[in-house]
Scaffold this active site. Structure first.
Site, PDB file in Angstrom:
ATOM      1  N   GLY A 112       0.840  -1.194   0.000  1.00  0.00           N
ATOM      2  CA  GLY A 112       0.000   0.000   0.000  1.00  0.00           C
ATOM      3  C   GLY A 112       0.870   1.236   0.000  1.00  0.00           C
ATOM      4  O   GLY A 112       2.105   1.139   0.098  1.00  0.00           O
ATOM      5  N   LYS A 113       0.299   2.397  -0.133  1.00  0.00           N
ATOM      6  CA  LYS A 113       1.070   3.649  -0.095  1.00  0.00           C
ATOM      7  C   LYS A 113       0.120   4.820   0.085  1.00  0.00           C
ATOM      8  O   LYS A 113      -1.031   4.772  -0.365  1.00  0.00           O
ATOM      9  CB  LYS A 113       1.823   3.843  -1.420  1.00  0.00           C
ATOM     10  CG  LYS A 113       2.996   4.787  -1.343  1.00  0.00           C
ATOM     11  CD  LYS A 113       4.205   4.069  -0.793  1.00  0.00           C
ATOM     12  CE  LYS A 113       5.421   4.951  -0.680  1.00  0.00           C
ATOM     13  NZ  LYS A 113       6.583   4.163  -0.242  1.00  0.00           N
TER      14      LYS A 113
END
Ligand code: NAD
Length: 431
Positions: A112-113
């Site tokens: 994720g980011k």
């Protein structure tokens, strides 16, 4: 026609990125069905958000993206980036890279980011401040993350997505997330001395880059570290610690740059003195003894090892021919474009990819996450031993497969990661 911030954030169709190109190659070699390829490449969820933040008594709207790429192997994991050029597709690409990184090191996280778009130049103008003012910038990043933590509280508290520091954020901003959840396992990269912090987490990425570089020098170039020379772009968390650990191993570091320029000394730079110089507020370029060095000149240095450890897309098809190093170890995320990788492969320059070389941080993050769940403490040496074991096993697997197939380290690392993610997706009936 003028674009709204939302339109400019989203942009148009997704560009053909490095990870898409590499994953498509891997899927072809693994003969995966087209639907699976699409499911592997596409993010599971993307949130675009606007945060009305009250900063120094004024409401400032900040836009951002939370990209949840894949959680087949564990909670979505990845850093919170604050930068002026944050975009939807860049955040998705960085989240996808995290999926590959956690998979290749067999760390039970997904990818994720977060990207929060903050244009500091604009902020200085808006608040009538004079640059550079680190305290002012800190107020902005802390406020931005505090409002972001409030908005995404449930995502963190449920461990759906476990954030960490990235460009523009650090332990202080992670403390803001902890303050919101009061759960030490909801965030990694927490500051020293707080609930669930991990000794060695800050240094772990650079430690891992230096470990992989040493193995690559010895086993692939047949050079002992004490006979080797290196050049590094970036002297922040990753570049600085990489330089320290490489110097400790006896590598002669002849060139280092930062965003403002750099320094060159064929006799070898005194890394510890350079750390002190930078810690006292100076740029790398002003260090002596040494001669000035530009970021462009860095690429042409005749060294054994080049470590790009600053920003992405700096080694391109345009400058790949200038590289005189025998090998590149990617400290930064995606510093080499796919086109440049092909040029370098033809010229016989070894490239150790980011998903293998700079994964020490995420391996340590898993240690921080699990220790936060259990409240058991470990020492820095134990954390480094875990990083060495995980990265070492990934390096061994990649080397073996590369030797057997003739494919590059990058190609085999991506293929290994894709295989693992696809396997978990199949077992969980996600594809
Ligand atoms: P940082 O902000 O601590 O340091 C960045 C360094 O790069 C600074 O020395 C800065 O002056 C320099 N720099 C910035 N722009 C530059 C440019 N255009 N040309 C040359 N130098 C430039 O950041 P960091 O945490 O060291 O991260 C560096 C890279 O490593 C990023 O790509 C990041 O995503 C990646 N990364 C970081 C970690 C981590 O644990 N910090 C983990 C994996 C990957």
């Amino acid at each position: 026609m003028s674009h709204t911030p939302l339109e400019s954030l989203i942009g148009s169709g997704e560009p053909l990125t490095r990870s898409i190109a590499l994953m498509e190659r891997a899927c072809r070699s693994l003969q995966l069905p087209p639907a699976a390829v699409s499911n592997l490449i596409s993010p599971q969820e993307v949130r675009v958000f606007r945060l009305p933040c009250k900063i120094l008594g004024r409401v400032v709207n900040l836009w951002g993206v939370l990209a949840l790429h894949n959680n087949a192997r564990g909670p979505f994991k990845g850093g919170v980036r604050i930068a002026a050029d944050v975009s939807l597709w860049e955040t998705v690409e960085l989240a996808r890279l995290m999926t590959l990184k956690t998979a290749v090191t067999d760390t039970e996280f997904g990818g994720g980011k977060t990207g929060i778009r903050v244009n500091m130049e604009h902020m200085y103008r808006l608040f009538g401040r004079q640059a550079p003012d680190p305290e002012f910038e800190k107020i902005i990043s802390l406020d931005a993350v505090e409002y972001y933590a409030q908005a995404m509280r449930d995502v963190f508290a449920s461990h759906t997505y476990v954030p960490a520091p990235d460009l523009g954020t650090g332990p202080d901003e992670m403390a803001s997330i902890f303050n919101e959840t009061l759960d030490p396992a909801s965030v990694t990269g927490k500051p020293e001395g707080t609930h669930g912090w991990l000794p060695g987490r800050r240094e772990a990425t650079g430690y891992g880059v230096a470990y992989i570089a040493r193995r690559m020098l010895e086993e692939m170039l047949g050079t002992s570290p004490s006979q080797a020379t290196a050049a590094i772009q970036g002297f922040g968390n990753v570049g600085g610690h990489t330089a320290t650990y490489l110097a400790q191993a006896g590598v002669r570091i002849v060139g280092i740059t930062d965003a403002h320029g750099g320094v060159y000394d064929p006799a070898g730079l005194d890394v510890s003195a350079l750390q002190d110089h930078v810690a006292s507020g100076h740029t790398v370029g002003g260090f002596s003894p040494g001669q000035p060095l530009t970021n462009e000149q860095l690429w042409g240095l005749e060294v054994d090892l080049l470590v790009p450890a600053a920003v992405g897309n700096v080694i391109t098809a345009q400058n790949a021919d200038e590289i005189r190093a025998r090998a590149i170890v990617e400290g930064a995320n995606m510093p080499t474009t796919v086109e440049a990788m092909d040029v370098l492969a033809e010229r016989g320059v070894v490239v150790v990819p980011d998903i293998l070389a700079n994964a020490g941080g995420v391996v340590a993050s898993m240690e921080e996450y699990s220790r936060s769940l259990s409240a058991m403490k470990v020492t820095r040496e134990e954390v480094f031993a875990t990083v060495t074991r995980s990265l070492g096993a990934a390096f061994d697997n990649c080397r073996e497969r590369s030797r057997a197939t003739g494919a590059s380290l990058t190609e085999v690392a991506v293929a290994m990661a894709v295989e693992r993610v696809y396997g978990a997706m199949r077992r969980r009936r996600m594809t």
